[in-house]
Write an enzyme that holds these catalytic residues in place. Sequence first.
Site, short mmCIF file in Angstrom:
data_model
loop_
_atom_site.label_atom_id
_atom_site.label_comp_id
_atom_site.label_asym_id
_atom_site.label_seq_id
_atom_site.Cartn_x
_atom_site.Cartn_y
_atom_site.Cartn_z
N ASP A 16 16.46 -5.63 -21.87
CA ASP A 16 15.88 -4.09 -22.23
C ASP A 16 14.66 -3.85 -21.38
O ASP A 16 14.12 -2.77 -21.43
CB ASP A 16 15.53 -4.21 -23.72
CG ASP A 16 14.82 -2.87 -24.38
OD1 ASP A 16 15.57 -1.78 -23.95
OD2 ASP A 16 13.95 -2.79 -24.95
N THR A 58 13.89 4.00 -26.29
CA THR A 58 15.24 3.40 -26.32
C THR A 58 16.05 4.13 -27.83
O THR A 58 15.20 3.61 -28.95
CB THR A 58 15.57 1.92 -26.17
OG1 THR A 58 14.83 1.62 -25.00
CG2 THR A 58 16.96 1.68 -26.26
N GLN A 105 22.75 1.10 -22.01
CA GLN A 105 21.55 1.79 -22.99
C GLN A 105 21.46 3.22 -22.65
O GLN A 105 21.53 3.92 -21.82
CB GLN A 105 20.14 1.27 -22.32
CG GLN A 105 19.00 1.39 -23.30
CD GLN A 105 17.83 0.70 -23.09
OE1 GLN A 105 17.10 1.03 -22.22
NE2 GLN A 105 17.57 -0.62 -23.38
#
Length: 270
Positions: A186, A204, A254
């Site tokens: 991430d 995110t 993502q």
Amino acid sequence: MQQPADGPTVTDVLTLEEVDRDLYRSLLVFADPFPLYGGQVAAQALLAAGRTVAPDRLPHSLHGYFLRAGDAARPTVFRVERDRDGGSFSARRVVAVQGGEVVLSMSASFQAPTAGPDRQVSAAPSAEAPEDCPPVTLPRLFTMESRRPAQPYAGTTWPTRFWSRATVPLPDDPLLHACVLTYLSDIGTGLSALPEDEAAPGPTLDHALWFHRPARLDEWVLVDLVPATVSAGRGWYTGSITTRDGVLAASLTQETLFRPGRNPFRPGSG
């Protein structure tokens, strides 16, 4: 939990207290001016889920939704729901809670060892050996080092392709290595490759990982992130994580908010 004098390690991040059946609590807390790092809470949630399945069942996929900003200075509680244990697969749902509110909701699936073909269609992205690359600091990662090879997109200040590994020895526990991979996955954004005058990547929204093959995260892995699309105030990118010998260990996607304003990851942005 007492922190080491020289600071916490990635194994401290992945130390959970079992409060009750299917209920866990993180032990590492620290001051941080930014919201809780998403890779940290996702890695801890995967670890909590993995503690509830048979030891030979390893994660093959996860999908997490980041719902609220967390706080690194307070513990996170993880509640696991055992959706199903089948002959080959185990399905789990995890919610990460702070102050009575859910900060992350994750679904994760685990698979027993299965024989079958093992093929990789595409070669790993091209990159110089990590020893031949300059170091790059990726913030918010404890005891992880990174190197920056030549970049596929010119002019980015934040790399979309980088080597990384843990700088502390990790035990021979495939679940823990999968969690460290999640912790790492991430930290980057493929959207840093977009033009400087585009809108800027924001928080995110959701993050998905597929674990194809085991990889040791105290050895070098190559993270490669590829921008795909921006629309409706959201940006979406894909990525791969390969071992040093070119084996595809994991794939990711993502989606983030995409706010009006300059892209902070491009030169010239104010």
